[in-house]
Design an enzyme around this catalytic site. Structure first.
Site, PDB file in Angstrom:
ATOM      1  N   SER A 172      -0.613  16.164 -19.947  1.00  0.00           N
ATOM      2  CA  SER A 172      -1.707  16.209 -20.936  1.00  0.00           C
ATOM      3  C   SER A 172      -1.098  16.719 -22.232  1.00  0.00           C
ATOM      4  O   SER A 172      -0.028  17.344 -22.223  1.00  0.00           O
ATOM      5  CB  SER A 172      -2.771  17.184 -20.436  1.00  0.00           C
ATOM      6  N   TYR A 182      -5.031  25.519 -16.972  1.00  0.00           N
ATOM      7  CA  TYR A 182      -4.740  24.072 -16.996  1.00  0.00           C
ATOM      8  C   TYR A 182      -3.459  23.819 -17.805  1.00  0.00           C
ATOM      9  O   TYR A 182      -2.566  23.082 -17.356  1.00  0.00           O
ATOM     10  CB  TYR A 182      -5.940  23.352 -17.618  1.00  0.00           C
TER      11      TYR A 182
HETATM   12  N1  LIG Z   1      -9.836  13.167 -18.953  1.00  0.00           N
HETATM   13  C1  LIG Z   1      -9.055  13.639 -19.905  1.00  0.00           C
HETATM   14  O1  LIG Z   1      -9.492  13.900 -21.049  1.00  0.00           O
HETATM   15  C2  LIG Z   1      -7.578  13.852 -19.642  1.00  0.00           C
HETATM   16  C3  LIG Z   1      -6.733  14.109 -20.737  1.00  0.00           C
HETATM   17  C4  LIG Z   1      -5.374  14.318 -20.480  1.00  0.00           C
HETATM   18  C5  LIG Z   1      -4.881  14.278 -19.191  1.00  0.00           C
HETATM   19  N2  LIG Z   1      -5.735  14.026 -18.154  1.00  0.00           N
HETATM   20  C6  LIG Z   1      -5.188  14.026 -16.804  1.00  0.00           C
HETATM   21  O2  LIG Z   1      -5.428  12.756 -16.226  1.00  0.00           O
HETATM   22  C7  LIG Z   1      -5.531  12.895 -14.807  1.00  0.00           C
HETATM   23  C8  LIG Z   1      -6.799  12.197 -14.325  1.00  0.00           C
HETATM   24  O3  LIG Z   1      -7.919  12.830 -14.933  1.00  0.00           O
HETATM   25  P1  LIG Z   1      -9.358  12.133 -14.986  1.00  0.00           P
HETATM   26  O4  LIG Z   1     -10.026  12.682 -16.186  1.00  0.00           O
HETATM   27  O5  LIG Z   1      -9.209  10.680 -14.817  1.00  0.00           O
HETATM   28  O6  LIG Z   1     -10.042  12.810 -13.701  1.00  0.00           O
HETATM   29  P2  LIG Z   1     -11.239  12.300 -12.755  1.00  0.00           P
HETATM   30  O7  LIG Z   1     -11.998  11.166 -13.350  1.00  0.00           O
HETATM   31  O8  LIG Z   1     -11.984  13.541 -12.377  1.00  0.00           O
HETATM   32  O9  LIG Z   1     -10.451  11.752 -11.468  1.00  0.00           O
HETATM   33  C9  LIG Z   1      -9.712  12.638 -10.682  1.00  0.00           C
HETATM   34  C10 LIG Z   1      -9.152  11.853  -9.512  1.00  0.00           C
HETATM   35  O10 LIG Z   1      -8.286  12.719  -8.775  1.00  0.00           O
HETATM   36  C11 LIG Z   1      -8.704  12.730  -7.397  1.00  0.00           C
HETATM   37  N3  LIG Z   1      -8.343  14.039  -6.862  1.00  0.00           N
HETATM   38  C12 LIG Z   1      -8.814  15.247  -7.229  1.00  0.00           C
HETATM   39  N4  LIG Z   1      -8.271  16.200  -6.481  1.00  0.00           N
HETATM   40  C13 LIG Z   1      -7.417  15.577  -5.628  1.00  0.00           C
HETATM   41  C14 LIG Z   1      -6.563  16.012  -4.594  1.00  0.00           C
HETATM   42  N5  LIG Z   1      -6.458  17.333  -4.277  1.00  0.00           N
HETATM   43  N6  LIG Z   1      -5.816  15.111  -3.916  1.00  0.00           N
HETATM   44  C15 LIG Z   1      -5.920  13.787  -4.212  1.00  0.00           C
HETATM   45  N7  LIG Z   1      -6.719  13.318  -5.174  1.00  0.00           N
HETATM   46  C16 LIG Z   1      -7.465  14.200  -5.863  1.00  0.00           C
HETATM   47  C17 LIG Z   1     -10.198  12.425  -7.448  1.00  0.00           C
HETATM   48  O11 LIG Z   1     -10.703  11.853  -6.239  1.00  0.00           O
HETATM   49  P3  LIG Z   1     -11.178  12.785  -4.982  1.00  0.00           P
HETATM   50  O12 LIG Z   1     -12.050  13.854  -5.580  1.00  0.00           O
HETATM   51  O13 LIG Z   1     -11.891  11.854  -4.052  1.00  0.00           O
HETATM   52  O14 LIG Z   1      -9.929  13.333  -4.379  1.00  0.00           O
HETATM   53  C18 LIG Z   1     -10.212  11.365  -8.536  1.00  0.00           C
HETATM   54  O15 LIG Z   1      -9.798  10.130  -8.012  1.00  0.00           O
HETATM   55  C19 LIG Z   1      -5.507  14.406 -14.517  1.00  0.00           C
HETATM   56  O16 LIG Z   1      -4.217  14.790 -14.143  1.00  0.00           O
HETATM   57  C20 LIG Z   1      -5.873  15.010 -15.860  1.00  0.00           C
HETATM   58  O17 LIG Z   1      -5.373  16.316 -16.009  1.00  0.00           O
HETATM   59  C21 LIG Z   1      -7.080  13.802 -18.343  1.00  0.00           C
END
Ligand SMILES: NC(=O)c1ccc[n+]([C@@H]2O[C@H](COP(=O)([O-])OP(=O)(O)OC[C@H]3O[C@@H](n4cnc5c(N)ncnc54)[C@H](OP(=O)(O)O)[C@@H]3O)[C@@H](O)[C@H]2O)c1
Length: 290
Positions: A151, A164
């Site tokens: 991130s 985080y």
């Molecule tokens: N959204 C943002 O603004 C943003 C910005 C920068 C970076 N990121 C990074 O991008 C990545 C994805 O974020 P997102 O916003 O797309 O999140 P999201 O929509 O909440 O999706 C999270 C995914 O991770 C899975 N997950 C959570 N805990 C897990 C575990 N212990 N083992 C396996 N799978 C797990 C969830 O499914 P289950 O709950 O079914 O396991 C889901 O598929 C993260 O690393 C986040 O830090 C996000």
């Protein structure tokens, strides 16, 4: 924030055709968008997340192109056997995206130990588990590419997200260090540092099995103002795949490139801006912040 289900076009790209690509956290948000972009290029996405039902629904949105495995990234042995199983069945393991993660925001003194612990286990140790599983196999093969999703909070200080940011800084350090060690073994390692992405993740809500996070209304105001308009997940996923194809060490999609550059060139400016925003969100005069 709600994001639309990704649409997968037919066709493909010879450079990606038939590649076996694991994506953790692929049932939602950025992970699902990465899986869709991979399927669109003709790769075989392997979707990993904990909830099997949501995974199957996610795979259905890709027209069934790929496979899914219900696994927790905290399960190091499970990830290792997935890597071996894929290599055995497909004769290759080309890409591994360590994307699963959760964002929990809060004032540091109010965050409970279990919130910080959960982020450490999933966001940092989960990535380490994925790297170990993929690297062991790719090292043997003499080729492969690991792409870790960190991130912008992995590159610069982010108030309200200290736990985080700690994990994401760790992911950046791990990725860049492993990249140098892995290069001579034929294994590539990249790390992506997106700014805000439009996904269903809500940093003010804790997972159901943890206590809810204490209310901090200023924090929501601060995060919204600091992050700005989130980029569509599909756009960020495409940028990450372009960076992967170029073998960029650090993949900086969208506006994260300019912000990361500014922080490198003028860290004091970013510090002062961030302090001013915290003060404004708390309704205090920026001058009173020391
Ligand atoms: N959204 C943002 O603004 C943003 C910005 C920068 C970076 N990121 C990074 O991008 C990545 C994805 O974020 P997102 O916003 O797309 O999140 P999201 O929509 O909440 O999706 C999270 C995914 O991770 C899975 N997950 C959570 N805990 C897990 C575990 N212990 N083992 C396996 N799978 C797990 C969830 O499914 P289950 O709950 O079914 O396991 C889901 O598929 C993260 O690393 C986040 O830090 C996000």
């Amino acid at each position: 924030m709600k994001s639309a289900a990704p649409s997968v076009k037919t066709g493909g790209d010879p450079a990606w055709q038939g590649r076996v690509a694991v994506v953790t956290g692929a049932s939602s948000g950025l992970g699902l968008a990465l899986a869709a972009a991979l399927a669109e290029r003709g790769a075989l996405p392997v979707l990993v997340a904990r909830d099997a039902t949501r995974l199957r629904q996610a795979l259905a949105t890709l027209g069934g192109r790929g496979e899914c495995h219900a696994l927790d990234v905290r399960d190091a042995a499970g990830l290792r056997s997935l890597a071996r199983d894929l290599a055995q069945r497909h004769g290759r393991l080309d890409l591994w995206f360590n994307n699963a993660g959760l964002t929990l925001a809060g004032e540091f003194q109010q965050m409970r130990a279990e919130h910080l612990q959960r982020m450490l286990e999933v966001n940092l140790l989960g990535v380490l588990n994925g790297c170990s599983a993929a690297y062991a196999l790719m090292h043997e093969q003499g080729r492969g590419h690991i792409v870790n999703i960190a991130s912008l909070a992995g590159l610069l200080p982010t108030p309200g997200l200290a736990g985080y940011a700690m994990c994401k800084h760790g992911v950046v350090g791990l990725s860049l260090s492993l990249r140098l060690e892995a290069a001579q073994r034929g294994v590539r390692v990249s790390v992506a540092c997106p700014a805000a992405v439009d996904t269903p993740a809500d940093p003010t809500r804790a997972p159901a099995d943890l206590p809810q996070l204490p209310e901090a209304p200023w924090l929501r105001r601060f995060l919204d103002a600091a992050a700005g308009r989130p980029a569509p997940a599909a756009e960020v996923a495409q940028a990450i795949l372009r960076g992967t194809a170029r073998n960029d060490a650090l993949i900086l999609p969208g506006k994260s490139r300019a912000v990361a550059w500014l922080y490198r060139m003028a860290p004091g400016l970013v510090w002062r801006d961030s302090q001013g925003r915290v003060a404004a969100a708390r309704g205090r005069d920026a001058q009173s912040m020391k």
